[in-house]
Design a protein around this motif. Sequence first.
Motif, PDB file in Angstrom:
ATOM      1  N   LYS A  96       0.828  -1.212   0.000  1.00 21.42           N
ATOM      2  CA  LYS A  96       0.000   0.000   0.000  1.00 21.42           C
ATOM      3  C   LYS A  96       0.862   1.261   0.000  1.00 21.42           C
ATOM      4  O   LYS A  96       0.700   2.147  -0.850  1.00 21.42           O
ATOM      5  CB  LYS A  96      -0.922   0.001   1.222  1.00 21.42           C
ATOM      6  CG  LYS A  96      -1.700   1.292   1.408  1.00 21.42           C
ATOM      7  CD  LYS A  96      -2.600   1.197   2.628  1.00 21.42           C
ATOM      8  CE  LYS A  96      -3.206   2.553   2.952  1.00 21.42           C
ATOM      9  NZ  LYS A  96      -4.009   3.113   1.857  1.00 21.42           N
ATOM     10  N   TYR A  97       1.808   1.354   0.947  1.00 16.08           N
ATOM     11  CA  TYR A  97       2.563   2.598   1.114  1.00 16.08           C
ATOM     12  C   TYR A  97       3.593   2.810   0.009  1.00 16.08           C
ATOM     13  O   TYR A  97       3.827   3.950  -0.413  1.00 16.08           O
ATOM     14  CB  TYR A  97       3.223   2.619   2.491  1.00 16.08           C
ATOM     15  CG  TYR A  97       2.227   2.717   3.620  1.00 16.08           C
ATOM     16  CD1 TYR A  97       1.289   3.745   3.656  1.00 16.08           C
ATOM     17  CD2 TYR A  97       2.199   1.774   4.648  1.00 16.08           C
ATOM     18  CE1 TYR A  97       0.358   3.829   4.684  1.00 16.08           C
ATOM     19  CE2 TYR A  97       1.284   1.852   5.675  1.00 16.08           C
ATOM     20  CZ  TYR A  97       0.360   2.886   5.687  1.00 16.08           C
ATOM     21  OH  TYR A  97      -0.560   2.970   6.694  1.00 16.08           O
ATOM     22  N   SER A 110       3.266   1.777  -3.024  1.00 16.93           N
ATOM     23  CA  SER A 110       2.465   2.177  -4.188  1.00 16.93           C
ATOM     24  C   SER A 110       2.059   3.642  -4.102  1.00 16.93           C
ATOM     25  O   SER A 110       2.107   4.381  -5.086  1.00 16.93           O
ATOM     26  CB  SER A 110       1.218   1.290  -4.283  1.00 16.93           C
ATOM     27  OG  SER A 110       0.389   1.685  -5.345  1.00 16.93           O
ATOM     28  N   GLU A 111       1.700   4.099  -2.900  1.00 18.27           N
ATOM     29  CA  GLU A 111       1.259   5.478  -2.722  1.00 18.27           C
ATOM     30  C   GLU A 111       2.405   6.478  -2.849  1.00 18.27           C
ATOM     31  O   GLU A 111       2.254   7.567  -3.393  1.00 18.27           O
ATOM     32  CB  GLU A 111       0.584   5.642  -1.355  1.00 18.27           C
ATOM     33  CG  GLU A 111      -0.788   4.997  -1.266  1.00 18.27           C
ATOM     34  CD  GLU A 111      -1.452   5.248   0.070  1.00 18.27           C
ATOM     35  OE1 GLU A 111      -0.864   5.992   0.894  1.00 18.27           O
ATOM     36  OE2 GLU A 111      -2.550   4.717   0.301  1.00 18.27           O
ATOM     37  N   SER A 136      -5.570   1.067  -4.379  1.00 16.23           N
ATOM     38  CA  SER A 136      -4.871   2.074  -3.563  1.00 16.23           C
ATOM     39  C   SER A 136      -4.578   3.326  -4.373  1.00 16.23           C
ATOM     40  O   SER A 136      -4.774   4.456  -3.906  1.00 16.23           O
ATOM     41  CB  SER A 136      -3.556   1.495  -3.018  1.00 16.23           C
ATOM     42  OG  SER A 136      -3.783   0.397  -2.169  1.00 16.23           O
ATOM     43  N   LYS A 137      -4.112   3.120  -5.595  1.00 15.75           N
ATOM     44  CA  LYS A 137      -3.764   4.249  -6.464  1.00 15.75           C
ATOM     45  C   LYS A 137      -4.999   5.070  -6.838  1.00 15.75           C
ATOM     46  O   LYS A 137      -4.997   6.302  -6.742  1.00 15.75           O
ATOM     47  CB  LYS A 137      -3.073   3.709  -7.718  1.00 15.75           C
ATOM     48  CG  LYS A 137      -2.600   4.789  -8.679  1.00 15.75           C
ATOM     49  CD  LYS A 137      -1.877   4.153  -9.862  1.00 15.75           C
ATOM     50  CE  LYS A 137      -1.387   5.228 -10.831  1.00 15.75           C
ATOM     51  NZ  LYS A 137      -0.665   4.626 -11.992  1.00 15.75           N
ATOM     52  N   ALA A 195      -6.432   6.985  -3.805  1.00 19.56           N
ATOM     53  CA  ALA A 195      -5.631   8.167  -3.480  1.00 19.56           C
ATOM     54  C   ALA A 195      -5.942   9.319  -4.434  1.00 19.56           C
ATOM     55  O   ALA A 195      -5.920  10.487  -4.042  1.00 19.56           O
ATOM     56  CB  ALA A 195      -4.145   7.829  -3.520  1.00 19.56           C
ATOM     57  N   SER A 220      -6.871  -1.537   0.709  1.00 18.61           N
ATOM     58  CA  SER A 220      -6.397  -0.473  -0.179  1.00 18.61           C
ATOM     59  C   SER A 220      -6.927   0.896   0.220  1.00 18.61           C
ATOM     60  O   SER A 220      -6.292   1.923  -0.054  1.00 18.61           O
ATOM     61  CB  SER A 220      -6.797  -0.780  -1.626  1.00 18.61           C
ATOM     62  OG  SER A 220      -8.196  -0.692  -1.792  1.00 18.61           O
TER      63      SER A 220
END
Length: 415
Positions: free
Chosen positions: A61-62, A64-65, A273-274, A277, A351
């Motif tokens: 998750k992190y 990717s962010e 997740s993407k 965000a 996510s």
Amino acid sequence: MKDVQWSFIGLLTASLSHFLLRILLGRELGPSGLGIYTLVFTIYMFGMQFATFGIGVALTKYVSEFSDDINKVKEYVSAGFYGSIFTGFLTGILLFIISEYISTYLFKIPMTELLKITALCFPFISVQRMVLGTLNGFRKMKQNAFLEILLNVFTICLTILLVVFFNMGVVGAIYGFTIPTIIVGIFSIRYLNRYIIYPRRLMLGVIKKIRNFGFYVAIANSIGLINTHIDSIMVGYFTDEINVGYYAVATLFGYALLLVPSSIQRITYPLFSKYYAKKDYAAILNLFGSWVNKTLAITLITSFLLVICSKYVISFLFGSNYMISCSPLYILLFGYSIYSPYVSIGGFFSSIGKVNIIYKVMGLCVLFNIFFNVLLIPRFGISGAACATSLSLIISVIINMVIISKILKSLGVNS
């Protein structure tokens, strides 16, 4: 689609290795030996959830962010690396201490030494899962698949060597997966060398963030694992290791249905997740519709073929003495056919940071599962265990899809 292909190859290798090992052990060790191995491996899988502590999922998750901020990525990866070593050692020590209690008092099956051997590999599988989670966050699915292929090929080759050629029995089978886990865990660190920095005070906040996220993931994954494996454990508790061996053959084909949706989830999770965000909720809804429908079609076709061919396949692969596994298999296929499409988008809650929902829903489903197992296994044996699992999986899907629908509506998306 390329990412899905690499993810599928990695999971296919894992599933194929798992499948071939069960055939090998079923033939070489008989239902009793296969049953003991299944119980030890199930305990290992459960312990692994606490060893990894959800760190790999958190890093997916992190990473990717924050993929555009290399310094931030280094902080998260380093925090995950040191945290995974700590939780892995802690879990291994705990299993080593309680191994005799599990063997003597819980199952009354001689496997104390087998559990102690298994405890040795927890720090290394924890590091490996951390690496895989990071690679998934970077969407480096080729390297991710390579590590899984390496581990599984190594495992099956060593197991064949120890069980067949050195005639080491169940002990050889346990060494067959612990030794590769240790070696591949050490080897996997090379993929993240340039992202690992020395710990410093500023990293404490990152460690705390990963720990908080990982705690809920570990609880959710552990409860999910209980929900899908409590049947084997309770078959061992209520009956004996022979019935566990028969039931292991049935569950083997049931787990095969999760291969495609699990590989898809590895891609949908970072994409969710993407998009979340970026507040691109319409893209999230499109992912839902696309992958759930495709997974459902694949699952139904596979289940239909398994129902037709199961008797011939089980007899050919394991022998005619395993035909008792057919009845629970038919029941499990029904439950897994409904559950599999949900698995493809099962990373949605993680996510968007709502991991607390996962363990609450899973906790409720586990209670149903345990209740059904206690009610049905004493009366119907392994077929009762299959009914309990299928019912709990269906309940899980219904509850999760209702919650997802409400979340999407709260975001202004018409689901």
